[in-house]
Write a protein that holds these residues in place. Structure first.
Motif, PDB file in Angstrom:
ATOM      1  N   HIS A   1       0.876  -1.157   0.000  1.00 17.78           N
ATOM      2  CA  HIS A   1       0.000   0.000   0.000  1.00 17.78           C
ATOM      3  C   HIS A   1       0.915   1.209   0.000  1.00 17.78           C
ATOM      4  O   HIS A   1       1.659   1.420   0.967  1.00 17.78           O
ATOM      5  CB  HIS A   1      -0.900  -0.039   1.261  1.00 17.78           C
ATOM      6  CG  HIS A   1      -1.708   1.196   1.470  1.00 17.78           C
ATOM      7  ND1 HIS A   1      -1.931   1.728   2.714  1.00 17.78           N
ATOM      8  CD2 HIS A   1      -2.348   2.002   0.587  1.00 17.78           C
ATOM      9  CE1 HIS A   1      -2.679   2.818   2.606  1.00 17.78           C
ATOM     10  NE2 HIS A   1      -2.940   3.004   1.319  1.00 17.78           N
ATOM     11  N   ASN A   2       0.891   1.981  -1.071  1.00 22.56           N
ATOM     12  CA  ASN A   2       1.846   3.081  -1.234  1.00 22.56           C
ATOM     13  C   ASN A   2       3.271   2.622  -0.949  1.00 22.56           C
ATOM     14  O   ASN A   2       4.016   3.236  -0.185  1.00 22.56           O
ATOM     15  CB  ASN A   2       1.498   4.258  -0.318  1.00 22.56           C
ATOM     16  CG  ASN A   2       0.227   4.959  -0.772  1.00 22.56           C
ATOM     17  OD1 ASN A   2      -0.182   4.829  -1.926  1.00 22.56           O
ATOM     18  ND2 ASN A   2      -0.400   5.680   0.137  1.00 22.56           N
ATOM     19  N   ASP A   3       3.634   1.508  -1.541  1.00 19.00           N
ATOM     20  CA  ASP A   3       4.984   0.944  -1.439  1.00 19.00           C
ATOM     21  C   ASP A   3       5.372   0.422  -0.062  1.00 19.00           C
ATOM     22  O   ASP A   3       6.513   0.031   0.146  1.00 19.00           O
ATOM     23  CB  ASP A   3       6.050   1.944  -1.927  1.00 19.00           C
ATOM     24  CG  ASP A   3       5.900   2.239  -3.409  1.00 19.00           C
ATOM     25  OD1 ASP A   3       5.461   1.325  -4.128  1.00 19.00           O
ATOM     26  OD2 ASP A   3       6.204   3.365  -3.831  1.00 19.00           O
ATOM     27  N   SER A   4       4.455   0.429   0.907  1.00 25.61           N
ATOM     28  CA  SER A   4       4.830  -0.204   2.179  1.00 25.61           C
ATOM     29  C   SER A   4       4.016  -1.480   2.353  1.00 25.61           C
ATOM     30  O   SER A   4       2.830  -1.545   2.010  1.00 25.61           O
ATOM     31  CB  SER A   4       4.646   0.754   3.360  1.00 25.61           C
ATOM     32  OG  SER A   4       3.287   0.930   3.609  1.00 25.61           O
TER      33      SER A   4
ATOM     34  N   ALA B   1      -6.928   4.117   4.141  1.00 25.26           N
ATOM     35  CA  ALA B   1      -6.570   4.353   2.751  1.00 25.26           C
ATOM     36  C   ALA B   1      -7.355   5.556   2.256  1.00 25.26           C
ATOM     37  O   ALA B   1      -8.360   5.947   2.857  1.00 25.26           O
ATOM     38  CB  ALA B   1      -6.897   3.124   1.907  1.00 25.26           C
TER      39      ALA B   1
ATOM     40  N   ASP C   1      -4.351   6.404  -3.492  1.00 27.72           N
ATOM     41  CA  ASP C   1      -3.352   5.482  -2.951  1.00 27.72           C
ATOM     42  C   ASP C   1      -3.092   4.360  -3.948  1.00 27.72           C
ATOM     43  O   ASP C   1      -3.993   3.926  -4.659  1.00 27.72           O
ATOM     44  CB  ASP C   1      -3.847   4.846  -1.644  1.00 27.72           C
ATOM     45  CG  ASP C   1      -3.806   5.829  -0.484  1.00 27.72           C
ATOM     46  OD1 ASP C   1      -3.436   6.988  -0.719  1.00 27.72           O
ATOM     47  OD2 ASP C   1      -4.145   5.426   0.639  1.00 27.72           O
ATOM     48  N   SER C   2      -1.843   3.895  -3.969  1.00 29.06           N
ATOM     49  CA  SER C   2      -1.540   2.788  -4.872  1.00 29.06           C
ATOM     50  C   SER C   2      -1.532   1.468  -4.108  1.00 29.06           C
ATOM     51  O   SER C   2      -1.142   1.400  -2.945  1.00 29.06           O
ATOM     52  CB  SER C   2      -0.187   3.023  -5.546  1.00 29.06           C
ATOM     53  OG  SER C   2       0.851   2.819  -4.625  1.00 29.06           O
TER      54      SER C   2
ATOM     55  N   ASP D   1      -1.269  -3.924 -10.230  1.00 31.78           N
ATOM     56  CA  ASP D   1      -1.440  -2.770  -9.344  1.00 31.78           C
ATOM     57  C   ASP D   1      -2.598  -1.896  -9.788  1.00 31.78           C
ATOM     58  O   ASP D   1      -3.005  -1.924 -10.952  1.00 31.78           O
ATOM     59  CB  ASP D   1      -0.142  -1.953  -9.216  1.00 31.78           C
ATOM     60  CG  ASP D   1       0.471  -1.659 -10.551  1.00 31.78           C
ATOM     61  OD1 ASP D   1       0.022  -0.739 -11.224  1.00 31.78           O
ATOM     62  OD2 ASP D   1       1.433  -2.386 -10.923  1.00 31.78           O
TER      63      ASP D   1
ATOM     64  N   VAL E   1      -4.765   2.052  -8.645  1.00 27.97           N
ATOM     65  CA  VAL E   1      -4.820   3.267  -7.845  1.00 27.97           C
ATOM     66  C   VAL E   1      -6.244   3.361  -7.335  1.00 27.97           C
ATOM     67  O   VAL E   1      -7.207   3.210  -8.107  1.00 27.97           O
ATOM     68  CB  VAL E   1      -4.441   4.499  -8.700  1.00 27.97           C
ATOM     69  CG1 VAL E   1      -4.695   5.786  -7.924  1.00 27.97           C
ATOM     70  CG2 VAL E   1      -2.981   4.401  -9.130  1.00 27.97           C
TER      71      VAL E   1
END
Lengths: 150, 104
Positions: free
Chosen positions: B52-55, B79, B83-84, B100, B102
């Protein structure tokens, strides 16, 4: 678990400690073969060690009572318990009872769903680990067509 | 063989994002036999990582007893729009795939 202080046992123990030190959570389960275990007891032993297993009514474990097709059995585990770090789904009668382990991050909800194979009618167990305690709830699932045939 | 991407759908309900994924994959247990009676080698997804957002918010570890073409859904606590979400897997043969979206 049988206590047999053979050399092999000792070497395995050493390896397990080394693995525990280097992998947190379910990576540890993978590394030590919880997925290879063929008995629920050994799965639990590998996943949770000596932690007592507490039966809990706070776990929602959704699974059909009767699965028409054992190859695709929807399963949901959700809980209101706080601080959940791990959820595991175990099917007693499967050749390898452990189906799935989920590492729950701080920012995700303890609520996961997937579909699993159930070879024959079995007791299904959902385990939830939170703050050093392990909770469990069970369901029975009846299978009319086996899941191992794909 | 061709590896197919992970299909993801995400729905925001307030701040909670409900993420659903489908991963086309044979999920062979290694105990089935083909028509000629030969064992079909095991081929299954071992690890699914959700970002989630790279984490990393969720990691699933699977054995071969997860159904063919696995479905997986989970929820993210906080979220918001934009958010990605990225979901990727690695199987026992080292193959990998991802998908992925958004959130909107």
């Amino acid at each position: 678990m049988k206590t047999n202080f053979s050399r092999r046992w000792f070497v395995k123990g050493l390896a397990a400690v080394a693995v525990m030190a280097s992998f947190p959570g379910a990576a540890f389960a993978r590394a030590t073969g919880a997925f290879k275990a063929d008995k629920t007891n050994s799965v639990v032993n590998v996943l949770f060690g000596d932690l007592p297993i507490e039966a809990s009514s706070q776990i929602t474990f959704r699974l059909p009572d009767i699965a028409e097709n054992g190859a695709v059995v929807p399963a949901t585990v959700a809980t209101e318990i706080e601080g959940v770090t791990q959820i595991a789904i175990v099917i007693d009668e499967n050749p390898n009872p452990l189906s799935a382990v989920f590492d729950i991050g701080e920012s995700s909800v303890a609520d996961v769903s997937t579909r699993i194979k159930v070879g024959k009618s079995s007791v299904a167990r959902a385990y939830v680990k939170s703050r050093g305690r392990v909770f469990m709830t069970t369901r029975e699932v009846k299978v009319t067509i086996g899941g191992c045939g794909g | 063989m061709t590896v197919k991407p992970v299909k993801i759908r995400g729905r925001l309900k307030g701040v909670i994002a409900n993420i659903k994924c489908l991963m086309p994959h044979p999920m062979e247990t290694g105990t089935r036999r083909d028509d000629a009676g030969e064992l079909i080698p095991a081929h299954y997804i071992r690890t699914v990582t959700c970002l989630h957002n790279d984490s990393e918010v969720m990691t699933a570890h699977w054995g071969p007893s997860v159904s063919k073409d696995p479905y997986f859904s989970f929820k993210i606590k906080t979220a918001s729009v934009g958010d990605s979400i990225k979901v990727s897997w690695v199987d026992n043969l080292g193959e990998t795939s991802s998908g992925d979206i958004v959130l909107k």
